[in-house]
Motif scaffolding. Structure first.
Motif, PDB file in Angstrom:
ATOM      1  N   ASN A 239       0.689  -1.272  -0.065  1.00 18.23           N
ATOM      2  CA  ASN A 239       0.187  -0.095  -0.090  1.00 18.23           C
ATOM      3  C   ASN A 239       0.877   1.198   0.003  1.00 18.23           C
ATOM      4  O   ASN A 239       0.497   2.283  -0.148  1.00 18.23           O
ATOM      5  CB  ASN A 239      -0.916  -0.157   1.297  1.00 18.23           C
ATOM      6  N   LEU A 240       2.196   1.171   0.225  1.00 16.77           N
ATOM      7  CA  LEU A 240       3.163   2.328   0.333  1.00 16.77           C
ATOM      8  C   LEU A 240       3.541   2.580  -0.945  1.00 16.77           C
ATOM      9  O   LEU A 240       3.798   1.513  -1.859  1.00 16.77           O
ATOM     10  CB  LEU A 240       4.189   2.045   1.199  1.00 16.77           C
ATOM     11  N   SER A 241       4.015   3.577  -1.358  1.00 17.86           N
ATOM     12  CA  SER A 241       4.881   4.003  -2.710  1.00 17.86           C
ATOM     13  C   SER A 241       6.198   3.303  -2.627  1.00 17.86           C
ATOM     14  O   SER A 241       6.620   3.085  -1.421  1.00 17.86           O
ATOM     15  CB  SER A 241       4.853   5.486  -2.989  1.00 17.86           C
ATOM     16  N   LYS A 242       6.908   3.385  -3.595  1.00 10.09           N
ATOM     17  CA  LYS A 242       8.299   2.805  -3.567  1.00 10.09           C
ATOM     18  C   LYS A 242       9.029   3.883  -2.900  1.00 10.09           C
ATOM     19  O   LYS A 242      10.107   3.299  -1.858  1.00 10.09           O
ATOM     20  CB  LYS A 242       8.734   2.930  -5.324  1.00 10.09           C
ATOM     21  N   ARG A 243       8.898   5.244  -2.926  1.00  8.03           N
ATOM     22  CA  ARG A 243       9.636   6.001  -2.120  1.00  8.03           C
ATOM     23  C   ARG A 243       9.442   6.019  -0.748  1.00  8.03           C
ATOM     24  O   ARG A 243      10.396   5.957   0.107  1.00  8.03           O
ATOM     25  CB  ARG A 243       9.215   7.573  -2.456  1.00  8.03           C
ATOM     26  N   GLN A 244       8.312   5.749  -0.136  1.00  7.91           N
ATOM     27  CA  GLN A 244       8.100   5.311   1.351  1.00  7.91           C
ATOM     28  C   GLN A 244       8.662   4.136   1.790  1.00  7.91           C
ATOM     29  O   GLN A 244       9.181   4.023   2.839  1.00  7.91           O
ATOM     30  CB  GLN A 244       6.606   5.281   1.543  1.00  7.91           C
ATOM     31  N   LYS A 245       8.706   2.932   0.818  1.00 10.61           N
ATOM     32  CA  LYS A 245       9.275   2.044   1.176  1.00 10.61           C
ATOM     33  C   LYS A 245      10.768   2.170   1.551  1.00 10.61           C
ATOM     34  O   LYS A 245      11.360   1.604   2.393  1.00 10.61           O
ATOM     35  CB  LYS A 245       8.991   0.751   0.166  1.00 10.61           C
ATOM     36  N   ASN A 246      11.533   2.827   0.548  1.00 12.40           N
ATOM     37  CA  ASN A 246      12.736   3.180   0.698  1.00 12.40           C
ATOM     38  C   ASN A 246      13.099   4.015   1.895  1.00 12.40           C
ATOM     39  O   ASN A 246      13.906   3.784   2.680  1.00 12.40           O
ATOM     40  CB  ASN A 246      13.395   3.686  -0.644  1.00 12.40           C
ATOM     41  N   CYS A 247      12.134   5.130   2.387  1.00  9.93           N
ATOM     42  CA  CYS A 247      12.205   5.910   3.371  1.00  9.93           C
ATOM     43  C   CYS A 247      12.098   5.113   4.588  1.00  9.93           C
ATOM     44  O   CYS A 247      12.774   5.494   5.468  1.00  9.93           O
ATOM     45  CB  CYS A 247      11.315   6.955   2.997  1.00  9.93           C
ATOM     46  N   LEU A 248      11.198   4.282   4.588  1.00 11.04           N
ATOM     47  CA  LEU A 248      10.808   3.509   5.959  1.00 11.04           C
ATOM     48  C   LEU A 248      12.253   2.897   6.241  1.00 11.04           C
ATOM     49  O   LEU A 248      12.716   2.494   7.303  1.00 11.04           O
ATOM     50  CB  LEU A 248       9.969   2.504   5.683  1.00 11.04           C
ATOM     51  N   GLU A 249      13.072   2.053   5.179  1.00  8.24           N
ATOM     52  CA  GLU A 249      14.109   1.351   5.601  1.00  8.24           C
ATOM     53  C   GLU A 249      15.381   2.268   6.119  1.00  8.24           C
ATOM     54  O   GLU A 249      16.053   1.890   7.035  1.00  8.24           O
ATOM     55  CB  GLU A 249      14.934   0.776   4.400  1.00  8.24           C
ATOM     56  N   THR A 250      15.320   3.541   5.476  1.00  6.07           N
ATOM     57  CA  THR A 250      16.159   4.442   5.908  1.00  6.07           C
ATOM     58  C   THR A 250      15.857   4.990   7.376  1.00  6.07           C
ATOM     59  O   THR A 250      16.766   5.190   7.909  1.00  6.07           O
ATOM     60  CB  THR A 250      16.395   5.493   4.962  1.00  6.07           C
ATOM     61  N   ILE A 251      14.742   4.941   7.606  1.00  5.69           N
ATOM     62  CA  ILE A 251      14.360   5.601   8.848  1.00  5.69           C
ATOM     63  C   ILE A 251      14.881   4.743  10.072  1.00  5.69           C
ATOM     64  O   ILE A 251      15.246   5.081  11.058  1.00  5.69           O
ATOM     65  CB  ILE A 251      12.812   6.060   9.031  1.00  5.69           C
ATOM     66  N   LYS A 252      14.624   3.342   9.859  1.00  2.73           N
ATOM     67  CA  LYS A 252      15.248   2.440  10.900  1.00  2.73           C
ATOM     68  C   LYS A 252      16.620   2.503  10.799  1.00  2.73           C
ATOM     69  O   LYS A 252      16.920   2.322  12.191  1.00  2.73           O
ATOM     70  CB  LYS A 252      14.601   1.008  10.260  1.00  2.73           C
ATOM     71  N   LYS A 253      17.227   2.849   9.981  1.00  5.92           N
ATOM     72  CA  LYS A 253      18.524   2.717  10.080  1.00  5.92           C
ATOM     73  C   LYS A 253      19.201   4.160  10.925  1.00  5.92           C
ATOM     74  O   LYS A 253      19.811   4.244  11.511  1.00  5.92           O
ATOM     75  CB  LYS A 253      19.559   2.958   8.849  1.00  5.92           C
ATOM     76  N   VAL A 254      18.544   5.070  10.549  1.00  3.28           N
ATOM     77  CA  VAL A 254      18.541   6.523  11.411  1.00  3.28           C
ATOM     78  C   VAL A 254      18.254   6.402  12.673  1.00  3.28           C
ATOM     79  O   VAL A 254      19.162   6.995  13.522  1.00  3.28           O
ATOM     80  CB  VAL A 254      17.785   7.655  10.605  1.00  3.28           C
ATOM     81  N   TYR A 255      17.137   5.741  13.256  1.00  3.48           N
ATOM     82  CA  TYR A 255      16.805   5.353  14.521  1.00  3.48           C
ATOM     83  C   TYR A 255      17.867   4.674  15.330  1.00  3.48           C
ATOM     84  O   TYR A 255      18.402   5.215  16.379  1.00  3.48           O
ATOM     85  CB  TYR A 255      15.645   4.679  14.568  1.00  3.48           C
ATOM     86  N   GLU A 256      18.592   3.900  14.489  1.00  2.00           N
ATOM     87  CA  GLU A 256      19.549   2.726  15.178  1.00  2.00           C
ATOM     88  C   GLU A 256      20.773   3.709  15.554  1.00  2.00           C
ATOM     89  O   GLU A 256      21.386   3.634  16.673  1.00  2.00           O
ATOM     90  CB  GLU A 256      19.841   1.665  14.411  1.00  2.00           C
ATOM     91  N   GLN A 257      21.157   4.591  14.400  1.00  2.00           N
ATOM     92  CA  GLN A 257      22.297   5.525  14.575  1.00  2.00           C
ATOM     93  C   GLN A 257      22.233   6.595  15.547  1.00  2.00           C
ATOM     94  O   GLN A 257      22.991   6.809  16.320  1.00  2.00           O
ATOM     95  CB  GLN A 257      22.761   6.007  13.024  1.00  2.00           C
ATOM     96  N   GLN A 258      20.927   7.190  15.707  1.00  2.00           N
ATOM     97  CA  GLN A 258      20.704   8.236  16.595  1.00  2.00           C
ATOM     98  C   GLN A 258      20.576   7.697  17.997  1.00  2.00           C
ATOM     99  O   GLN A 258      21.198   8.551  19.056  1.00  2.00           O
ATOM    100  CB  GLN A 258      19.332   8.985  15.913  1.00  2.00           C
ATOM    101  N   GLN A 259      20.022   6.581  18.249  1.00  2.00           N
ATOM    102  CA  GLN A 259      19.743   6.020  19.415  1.00  2.00           C
ATOM    103  C   GLN A 259      21.125   5.409  19.986  1.00  2.00           C
ATOM    104  O   GLN A 259      21.425   5.983  21.134  1.00  2.00           O
ATOM    105  CB  GLN A 259      19.023   4.740  19.425  1.00  2.00           C
ATOM    106  N   SER A 260      21.994   5.018  19.063  1.00  2.00           N
ATOM    107  CA  SER A 260      23.318   4.633  19.654  1.00  2.00           C
ATOM    108  C   SER A 260      24.227   6.097  20.012  1.00  2.00           C
ATOM    109  O   SER A 260      24.905   5.981  21.072  1.00  2.00           O
ATOM    110  CB  SER A 260      24.032   3.812  18.241  1.00  2.00           C
TER     111      SER A 260
END
Length: 419
Positions: A239-260
């Motif tokens: 149901n998500l666009s291709k841009r949103q799928k890629n953005c979701l994967e990026t956001i997960k990495k961003v959260y891990e980096q910022q939390q660390s």
């Protein structure tokens, strides 16, 4: 056709036929439409960069100008455009940086050999097996091609990530309205107020910024948890666009980096993401006044007789001093001898590089390592000043490339292979 025309002169300089066979290997002999000649492909790209026009305007200029048609290899003038503007996209994919470097080296070597009066003498020395003397000067340096992104901050990136996850939750919840009567809570109004409370301040203390980042991390963690719950409840990522799928994967990495970074109280992390839309961009620490950190692709180049070669381009931050040996060996491979001197800045002047150059009879610019001597002769001062003035030529080339040849407009990274 006038032989003094710039396009006629340039057409004679480029060895079109030498690379026609290498370019033809990219195509299938059985499938697809007949390919355009290498001269037409490369010539069209050169015209575009030389004139600074768009793809469509470039084709119009070629259609109207007989000299441009001669430059791309047409036998006679024609009023119809020789190709569609969309073909330039394919040309850029097929003619990569490695092929362009080969062409540049071939042109430069041929021109230097023409003006070199000792070419025959050099050939005689090679026949006798005698050692060839070092000749020429080589300049090495690195720069950053600035990317077109907003200046990143940890708080700003987390806020942007939170907003994107809220939109993703909205899209995933739509098909589950009947099944799930209650929409997952995101606290988006409170989270935005918390962000603006700090973002609007002119001066923010370390404790205030850290507290605000911690709150945004909690909101982002809550949103990512809601997304997982919706997927388990039956929502599909389709149901998500291709841009949103890629953005979701990026956001997960961003959260891990910022939390660390937040937990360890550090300001750096490997492969740090500074843009959600362009996650390949990295912070490049340059240490220059006014711009200690730049964001974009890092380039390592060499300059010979005002001819500049691109030796390495990477979106990751690398130490350019590690490539000095490779660049000097490329110089020897191209011209047949080592340079007499290598002109570099402080980062290249490591003990290893100095010893390597000394073994091959290459003088490396700059003062010796260790404590500076009390007494410096006038000859050494003059030599150091001359070396520094000569090295400045590469800075002018950087400015020319960024202002005139669109090096400051590198906005994306291509991952697809040429087809």
């Amino acid at each position: 056709m006038s032989p003094n025309n710039r396009w006629v002169i340039m057409a004679e300089l480029i060895p079109w036929d030498d690379f026609e066979e290498e370019y033809a290997k990219l195509f299938s002999a059985e499938k697809g439409a007949p390919a355009k000649l290498f001269r037409m492909a490369l010539g069209t790209l050169i015209i575009k960069e030389k004139l600074g026009t768009s793809d469509r305007e470039t084709i119009e200029q070629i259609r109207e100008n007989p000299y441009l048609q001669y430059f791309i290899g047409l036998n006679c003038y024609q009023q119809e455009p020789p190709l569609e503007s969309s073909m330039l996209v394919h040309f850029r994919k097929r003619i990569d940086g490695e092929l362009i470097n080969k062409i540049n080296k071939k042109i430069v070597k041929r021109e230097i050999d023409k003006s070199d009066k000792e070419v025959k003498k050099k050939d005689c020395l090679q026949e006798k097996g005698e050692k060839i003397k070092n000749k020429g000067k080589l300049i090495l340096d690195a720069t950053c091609a600035p990317a077109d992104i907003k200046y990143p901050t940890d708080l700003g990136i987390l806020n942007q990530a939170r907003i994107e996850t809220e939109r993703i939750i909205d899209n995933l919840y739509k098909p589950l309205r009947v099944k799930l009567r209650k929409k997952p809570r995101t606290s988006r109004i409170i989270a935005r107020k918390e962000y603006l409370k700090v973002a609007k301040k002119r001066k923010v203390s370390y404790q205030e910024r850290r507290k605000a980042i911690g709150k945004q991390l909690k909101y982002l963690k809550k949103n990512l948890g809601n997304i997982e719950d919706l997927i388990q409840a039956g929502a599909s990522l389709e149901n998500l666009s291709k841009r949103q799928k890629n953005c979701l994967e990026t956001i997960k990495k961003v959260y891990e980096q910022q939390q660390s970074m937040w937990e360890n109280k550090t300001q750096s992390v490997p492969q740090r993401i500074v843009s959600l839309t362009q996650p390949h961009i990295r912070p490049i620490v340059r240490g220059k006044a006014g711009k200690p950190i730049e964001f974009g692709a890092k380039l390592s180049v060499s300059c010979v007789d005002n001819y500049v070669f691109l030796d390495k381009i990477s979106w990751e931050n690398f130490n350019e001093s590690c490539h000095l040996k490779e660049q000097v060996e490329k110089y020897k491979e191209t011209f047949g001898y080592y340079p007499e001197s290598v002109h570099v800045d402080k980062i290249y002047r490591t003990r290893e590089n100095r010893n390597w150059c000394k073994e091959r009879g290459i003088r490396i610019s700059g003062p010796k390592l260790g404590r500076p001597p009390k007494n410096v002769s006038e000859e050494e001062k003059k030599q150091a000043h001359s070396d520094e003035c000569f090295r400045n030529a590469i800075e002018g080339k950087f400015g020319q490339a960024k202002r005139r040849f669109s090096l400051n407009l590198v906005m994306t990274k291509r991952n697809c292979s040429p087809q």
